[in-house]
Design a protein around this motif. Structure first.
Motif, PDB file in Angstrom:
ATOM      1  N   ARG A 219       1.483   5.444  -0.068  1.00  0.00           N
ATOM      2  CA  ARG A 219       0.862   6.676   0.425  1.00  0.00           C
ATOM      3  C   ARG A 219       1.543   7.888  -0.175  1.00  0.00           C
ATOM      4  O   ARG A 219       2.727   7.865  -0.482  1.00  0.00           O
ATOM      5  CB  ARG A 219       0.995   6.751   1.945  1.00  0.00           C
ATOM      6  N   ARG A 220       0.761   8.962  -0.282  1.00  0.00           N
ATOM      7  CA  ARG A 220       1.321  10.254  -0.686  1.00  0.00           C
ATOM      8  C   ARG A 220       2.075  10.841   0.505  1.00  0.00           C
ATOM      9  O   ARG A 220       1.899  10.402   1.641  1.00  0.00           O
ATOM     10  CB  ARG A 220       0.211  11.220  -1.073  1.00  0.00           C
TER      11      ARG A 220
ATOM     12  N   ARG B  36       3.289   1.992   3.167  1.00  0.00           N
ATOM     13  CA  ARG B  36       2.822   1.898   4.551  1.00  0.00           C
ATOM     14  C   ARG B  36       3.546   0.701   5.162  1.00  0.00           C
ATOM     15  O   ARG B  36       3.341  -0.443   4.775  1.00  0.00           O
ATOM     16  CB  ARG B  36       1.317   1.687   4.588  1.00  0.00           C
TER      17      ARG B  36
ATOM     18  N   ALA C 128      -3.715  10.575   5.295  1.00  0.00           N
ATOM     19  CA  ALA C 128      -2.850  10.297   4.147  1.00  0.00           C
ATOM     20  C   ALA C 128      -3.594   9.405   3.162  1.00  0.00           C
ATOM     21  O   ALA C 128      -4.208   8.425   3.549  1.00  0.00           O
ATOM     22  CB  ALA C 128      -1.567   9.616   4.608  1.00  0.00           C
ATOM     23  N   ALA C 129      -3.565   9.776   1.900  1.00  0.00           N
ATOM     24  CA  ALA C 129      -4.217   8.954   0.871  1.00  0.00           C
ATOM     25  C   ALA C 129      -3.349   7.739   0.601  1.00  0.00           C
ATOM     26  O   ALA C 129      -2.132   7.828   0.556  1.00  0.00           O
ATOM     27  CB  ALA C 129      -4.399   9.764  -0.404  1.00  0.00           C
ATOM     28  N   GLN C 130      -3.984   6.611   0.446  1.00  0.00           N
ATOM     29  CA  GLN C 130      -3.235   5.393   0.158  1.00  0.00           C
ATOM     30  C   GLN C 130      -3.966   4.606  -0.913  1.00  0.00           C
ATOM     31  O   GLN C 130      -5.169   4.727  -1.069  1.00  0.00           O
ATOM     32  CB  GLN C 130      -3.045   4.558   1.409  1.00  0.00           C
TER      33      GLN C 130
ATOM     34  N   LEU D 292       6.035   9.030  -3.197  1.00  0.00           N
ATOM     35  CA  LEU D 292       5.140   8.112  -2.504  1.00  0.00           C
ATOM     36  C   LEU D 292       5.975   7.268  -1.551  1.00  0.00           C
ATOM     37  O   LEU D 292       7.178   7.106  -1.741  1.00  0.00           O
ATOM     38  CB  LEU D 292       4.423   7.192  -3.494  1.00  0.00           C
ATOM     39  N   HIS D 293       5.336   6.746  -0.524  1.00  0.00           N
ATOM     40  CA  HIS D 293       6.059   5.860   0.396  1.00  0.00           C
ATOM     41  C   HIS D 293       5.144   4.710   0.798  1.00  0.00           C
ATOM     42  O   HIS D 293       3.924   4.859   0.856  1.00  0.00           O
ATOM     43  CB  HIS D 293       6.582   6.611   1.622  1.00  0.00           C
TER      44      HIS D 293
ATOM     45  N   VAL E 127       0.867  -1.173   0.000  1.00  0.00           N
ATOM     46  CA  VAL E 127       0.000   0.000   0.000  1.00  0.00           C
ATOM     47  C   VAL E 127       0.904   1.223   0.000  1.00  0.00           C
ATOM     48  O   VAL E 127       1.773   1.364   0.854  1.00  0.00           O
ATOM     49  CB  VAL E 127      -0.928   0.015   1.240  1.00  0.00           C
TER      50      VAL E 127
ATOM     51  N   GLU F  54      10.562   7.489   0.931  1.00  0.00           N
ATOM     52  CA  GLU F  54       9.918   8.002  -0.272  1.00  0.00           C
ATOM     53  C   GLU F  54      10.633   7.523  -1.527  1.00  0.00           C
ATOM     54  O   GLU F  54      11.832   7.274  -1.524  1.00  0.00           O
ATOM     55  CB  GLU F  54       9.903   9.528  -0.257  1.00  0.00           C
TER      56      GLU F  54
ATOM     57  N   TRP G 214      -3.746   8.528  -5.111  1.00  0.00           N
ATOM     58  CA  TRP G 214      -2.450   9.200  -5.210  1.00  0.00           C
ATOM     59  C   TRP G 214      -2.564  10.533  -5.932  1.00  0.00           C
ATOM     60  O   TRP G 214      -1.633  11.318  -5.950  1.00  0.00           O
ATOM     61  CB  TRP G 214      -1.434   8.344  -5.962  1.00  0.00           C
TER      62      TRP G 214
ATOM     63  N   ALA H 194       2.841  13.036   3.639  1.00  0.00           N
ATOM     64  CA  ALA H 194       1.935  13.562   4.665  1.00  0.00           C
ATOM     65  C   ALA H 194       1.831  15.068   4.506  1.00  0.00           C
ATOM     66  O   ALA H 194       2.827  15.749   4.275  1.00  0.00           O
ATOM     67  CB  ALA H 194       2.464  13.215   6.051  1.00  0.00           C
TER      68      ALA H 194
END
Length: 150
Positions: free
Chosen positions: A61-62, A112, A73-75, A109-110, A59, A130, A84, A64
């Protein structure tokens, strides 16, 4: 173990004068069987760039948002990257075997991370690692199989 092998290869390249100071980073390409974020975290200032295929369960995430713009955070997973936001780069080409092939890229992106597997014994908060995610989608596979995004 993999990071030790990468370090040994880099040391051999330097010893053989195959890598000079200031040269571009050495690309290290990993398949989905490796924990790419963990290896990137453990590279310890090695002059390498880690490129890896992520498992479909990752997963992403954008970044923070700042405290002033607090929101969750959107994932998303690779099969639905909509959370994203807009990609930073996109290109498409018609190919002989796959018909249309489209590549999209999102920067910063990174994954989770959870305290399992490689991160089980990590001291302190889990890091934010990231990177750039590139998603490739083809219109069809020559075998006729399921053309899931990569």
């Amino acid at each position: 173990m993999t990071t030790i092998q990468i370090r040994e290869v880099v040391e051999r390249l330097v010893a053989a004068s195959q890598r000079k100071p200031g040269a571009p980073e050495i690309p290290v390409v990993l398949d989905a069987g490796y924990d790419t974020p963990h290896i990137a975290h453990l590279r310890d200032n090695l002059p390498v760039e880690i490129l890896g295929r992520l498992r479909s369960a990752h997963v992403m995430r954008r970044p923070a948002p700042s405290h002033e713009e607090f929101r969750p955070a959107a994932q998303a997973r690779r099969d639905d990257p909509a959370p994203w936001g807009a990609e930073q780069a996109v290109t498409a080409a018609n190919t002989r075997l796959h018909w249309k092939a489209t590549a999209q890229a999102w920067v910063r992106l990174h994954p989770r991370l959870t305290r399992r597997a490689a991160w089980l014994d990590h001291d302190g908060p889990l890091p934010i690692i990231e990177g750039t995610v590139i998603r490739l989608v083809v219109q069809k596979l020559p075998s006729g199989g399921d053309n899931k995004p990569l």
